[in-house]
Design an enzyme around this catalytic site. Structure first.
Site, PDB file in Angstrom:
ATOM      1  N   CYS A  20      -8.533   8.668 -74.564  1.00 32.40           N
ATOM      2  CA  CYS A  20      -7.472   8.954 -73.584  1.00 32.40           C
ATOM      3  C   CYS A  20      -7.905  10.149 -72.731  1.00 32.40           C
ATOM      4  O   CYS A  20      -7.187  11.153 -72.613  1.00 32.40           O
ATOM      5  CB  CYS A  20      -6.143   9.207 -74.266  1.00 32.40           C
ATOM      6  SG  CYS A  20      -5.724   7.986 -75.540  1.00 32.40           S
ATOM      7  N   ALA A  21      -9.088  10.046 -72.143  1.00 26.25           N
ATOM      8  CA  ALA A  21      -9.806  11.203 -71.600  1.00 26.25           C
ATOM      9  C   ALA A  21      -9.417  11.613 -70.181  1.00 26.25           C
ATOM     10  O   ALA A  21      -9.524  12.792 -69.831  1.00 26.25           O
ATOM     11  CB  ALA A  21     -11.312  10.923 -71.632  1.00 26.25           C
ATOM     12  N   ALA A  22      -9.046  10.660 -69.331  1.00 26.15           N
ATOM     13  CA  ALA A  22      -8.818  10.983 -67.920  1.00 26.15           C
ATOM     14  C   ALA A  22      -7.616  11.918 -67.758  1.00 26.15           C
ATOM     15  O   ALA A  22      -6.680  11.854 -68.554  1.00 26.15           O
ATOM     16  CB  ALA A  22      -8.604   9.697 -67.134  1.00 26.15           C
ATOM     17  N   PRO A  23      -7.638  12.815 -66.750  1.00 23.95           N
ATOM     18  CA  PRO A  23      -8.607  12.945 -65.660  1.00 23.95           C
ATOM     19  C   PRO A  23      -9.856  13.763 -65.984  1.00 23.95           C
ATOM     20  O   PRO A  23     -10.685  13.955 -65.122  1.00 23.95           O
ATOM     21  CB  PRO A  23      -7.807  13.630 -64.554  1.00 23.95           C
ATOM     22  CG  PRO A  23      -6.825  14.475 -65.302  1.00 23.95           C
ATOM     23  CD  PRO A  23      -6.479  13.711 -66.553  1.00 23.95           C
ATOM     24  N   GLY A  24      -9.978  14.275 -67.225  1.00 22.36           N
ATOM     25  CA  GLY A  24     -11.293  14.722 -67.639  1.00 22.36           C
ATOM     26  C   GLY A  24     -11.560  16.194 -67.822  1.00 22.36           C
ATOM     27  O   GLY A  24     -12.709  16.588 -67.974  1.00 22.36           O
ATOM     28  N   ASP A  26     -10.895   5.794 -71.534  1.00 16.15           N
ATOM     29  CA  ASP A  26      -9.528   5.761 -71.017  1.00 16.15           C
ATOM     30  C   ASP A  26      -9.212   4.342 -70.565  1.00 16.15           C
ATOM     31  O   ASP A  26     -10.089   3.646 -70.040  1.00 16.15           O
ATOM     32  CB  ASP A  26      -9.344   6.741 -69.850  1.00 16.15           C
ATOM     33  CG  ASP A  26      -7.885   7.071 -69.601  1.00 16.15           C
ATOM     34  OD1 ASP A  26      -7.428   8.120 -70.093  1.00 16.15           O
ATOM     35  OD2 ASP A  26      -7.200   6.281 -68.928  1.00 16.15           O
ATOM     36  N   ASP A  85     -20.798   9.645 -70.734  1.00 12.99           N
ATOM     37  CA  ASP A  85     -20.716   8.190 -70.707  1.00 12.99           C
ATOM     38  C   ASP A  85     -19.247   7.806 -70.595  1.00 12.99           C
ATOM     39  O   ASP A  85     -18.416   8.260 -71.397  1.00 12.99           O
ATOM     40  CB  ASP A  85     -21.314   7.588 -71.986  1.00 12.99           C
ATOM     41  CG  ASP A  85     -22.815   7.816 -72.079  1.00 12.99           C
ATOM     42  OD1 ASP A  85     -23.467   7.827 -71.017  1.00 12.99           O
ATOM     43  OD2 ASP A  85     -23.315   7.990 -73.203  1.00 12.99           O
ATOM     44  N   ASP A  88      -6.415  13.204 -77.056  1.00 14.64           N
ATOM     45  CA  ASP A  88      -5.269  13.726 -76.292  1.00 14.64           C
ATOM     46  C   ASP A  88      -4.317  12.551 -76.133  1.00 14.64           C
ATOM     47  O   ASP A  88      -4.365  11.823 -75.145  1.00 14.64           O
ATOM     48  CB  ASP A  88      -5.745  14.272 -74.945  1.00 14.64           C
ATOM     49  CG  ASP A  88      -4.645  15.016 -74.195  1.00 14.64           C
ATOM     50  OD1 ASP A  88      -3.489  14.990 -74.652  1.00 14.64           O
ATOM     51  OD2 ASP A  88      -4.942  15.625 -73.159  1.00 14.64           O
ATOM     52  N   CYS A  94       0.621  16.863 -74.954  1.00 16.26           N
ATOM     53  CA  CYS A  94       1.290  17.805 -74.037  1.00 16.26           C
ATOM     54  C   CYS A  94       2.800  17.585 -74.129  1.00 16.26           C
ATOM     55  O   CYS A  94       3.474  17.319 -73.144  1.00 16.26           O
ATOM     56  CB  CYS A  94       0.784  17.648 -72.606  1.00 16.26           C
ATOM     57  SG  CYS A  94       0.913  15.986 -71.931  1.00 16.26           S
TER      58      CYS A  94
END
Length: 420
Positions: A237-241, A258, A279, A298, A351
């Site tokens: 769930c990486a974006a926006p990074g 993501d 990657d 996250d 969050c």
């Protein structure tokens, strides 16, 4: 219609979407609500919509005495926006005429331009003095009630004060980057806070990729995980990074996953600007396989910790999706744990201000997995107060923390170590 009125009309439309259709501002932007506006108009429309949502309760209290009955939503939102502008010191003549012009051109509500003119003229006379006397706006009851239960009434007032004050711009710099030209305040945990940023892309070091936007609280999970050069790291769930870039800048070999292609495109752009590498995989976090030295999750959540930046959230939502999110978080946490090598570590974070999306998730995971232990010592980084470390071994951040510095986003995080 003047440029300012284009921005105001768009801001009224955005308010209609949030308060009438239950859409988040980000969804409106993604659907092209701002694409016909010039950059300055776009920024103005966003600012007006956000400021109106932030002061919604005050605006409604001021308008109530001047309205015998509530007008149609679009007209009410025009009145709200006009009230917030006037009470913030906007020139009465310009604000009133602008809102009258916007309503007069409306196919269904044009006949109400006289009402708008009369009400806003009264607000221009009396509103600014009334505004200063009104209480800080409170969250809607569907959210306020569980947060008071979790943190207490006094803390809730501090959280709402932080929401009403809004947020400055926080940035994270690449290791060794000189951010002094930004003129910001260095925060204890390593971020730099800029009180009045203006156009972000015009700030020193932006084009050079020296830094990226990231709230100070959001920067802490990757700092605590402390990825090392050469480590094989997975972010789900990486974006926006922001966290991906923190770990890549430390020299870790990062795979970022993501499910959203548009959000992943933003991550790709951010990596290109900063000259960092990772990657990227567009896909379902629950379908990922492999073994990693460290995993950062996250997890998707209510985002209730970000309301000082996103005052649309409590107005557009009603909490009905929280149950599904909590169930998904538990699934993601369990799956992420299966991807951690023996002796490795997992950073779980959300969050959210709700314990069900933080403390409770980790408490249950610690009971479920015999090889899992919470690393309390790793949480003791600069800027973290000992009382923020929770009973089960996580770190709870709230908007009312660091009040003298302007607060922070609400966040929960826990570093979980797997036995060797």
């Amino acid at each position: 219609m003047s440029d300012a009125n284009h921005a105001r009309r768009t801001a009224v439309y955005l308010l209609d979407q949030v308060l009438g259709e239950g859409r988040l501002l980000a969804e409106c932007y993604a659907a092209g609500a701002l694409e016909k506006l010039a950059p300055e108009e776009r920024a103005r429309a966003q600012r007006l919509a956000v400021e109106t949502l932030r002061g919604l309760e005050r605006a409604d209290r001021i308008l109530k005495k001047h309205l015998k009955k509530t007008p149609p939503l679009m007209v009410m939102n025009a009145l709200r926006l006009g009230t917030v502008e006037l009470c913030a010191g906007g020139a009465a003549h310009g604000v009133v005429n602008a809102m009258v012009a916007i309503i007069s051109k409306h196919r269904r509500h044009g006949q109400l331009k006289g009402l708008v003119n009369a009400v806003l003229r009264k607000v221009a006379e009396e509103g600014p003095a009334e505004w200063a006397k009104l209480r800080i706006p409170r969250l809607p009851n569907w959210l306020r009630k569980p947060l008071v239960q979790a943190w207490g009434a006094e803390a809730m007032l501090g959280i709402e004060a932080a929401h009403f004050a809004g947020a400055s711009l926080d940035v994270t710099g690449k290791p060794g980057a000189d951010l002094s030209a930004l003129g910001g305040e260095g925060l204890p945990a390593g971020s730099v806070r800029i009180a009045s940023a203006g156009q972000v892309s015009a700030l020193p070091g932006y084009d050079a990729g020296d830094w990226w936007i990231q709230d100070a609280a959001a920067a802490m999970p990757a700092r605590i995980l402390n990825a090392q050069a050469g480590e094989i790291v997975l972010e789900l769930c990486a974006a926006p990074g922001g966290k991906t870039m923190q770990m890549a800048a430390a020299g870790a070999k990062v795979t970022a996953v993501d499910a959203s292609e548009p959000r992943m495109a933003r991550l790709k752009e951010n990596l290109a600007r900063t000259g960092l590498a990772a990657d990227l995989i567009v896909g379902d976090a629950l379908e990922q396989r492999g073994q990693y030295d460290a995993v950062l999750l996250d997890a998707p959540c209510s985002a209730t910790g970000t309301i000082r930046r996103h005052p649309d959230l409590p107005q557009a939502k009603d909490g009905s999706e929280f149950g599904q999110l909590i169930e998904l978080q538990a699934q993601l946490l369990a799956h992420a744990w299966s991807l951690v090598k023996p002796g490795g570590r997992l950073m779980f974070c959300t969050c959210s201000l709700l314990p069900d999306e933080g403390e409770c998730q980790v408490e249950e995971a610690l009971e479920m997995f015999e090889d899992m232990a919470a690393d309390r010592g790793a949480l003791q980084i600069a800027g973290v107060e000992p009382e923020w470390i929770t009973e089960e071994g996580g770190l709870r951040l709230r908007p009312d923390y660091w009040p003298e510095r302007g607060g922070m986003d609400g966040f929960y995080m826990a570093l979980l170590r797997k036995s060797a």
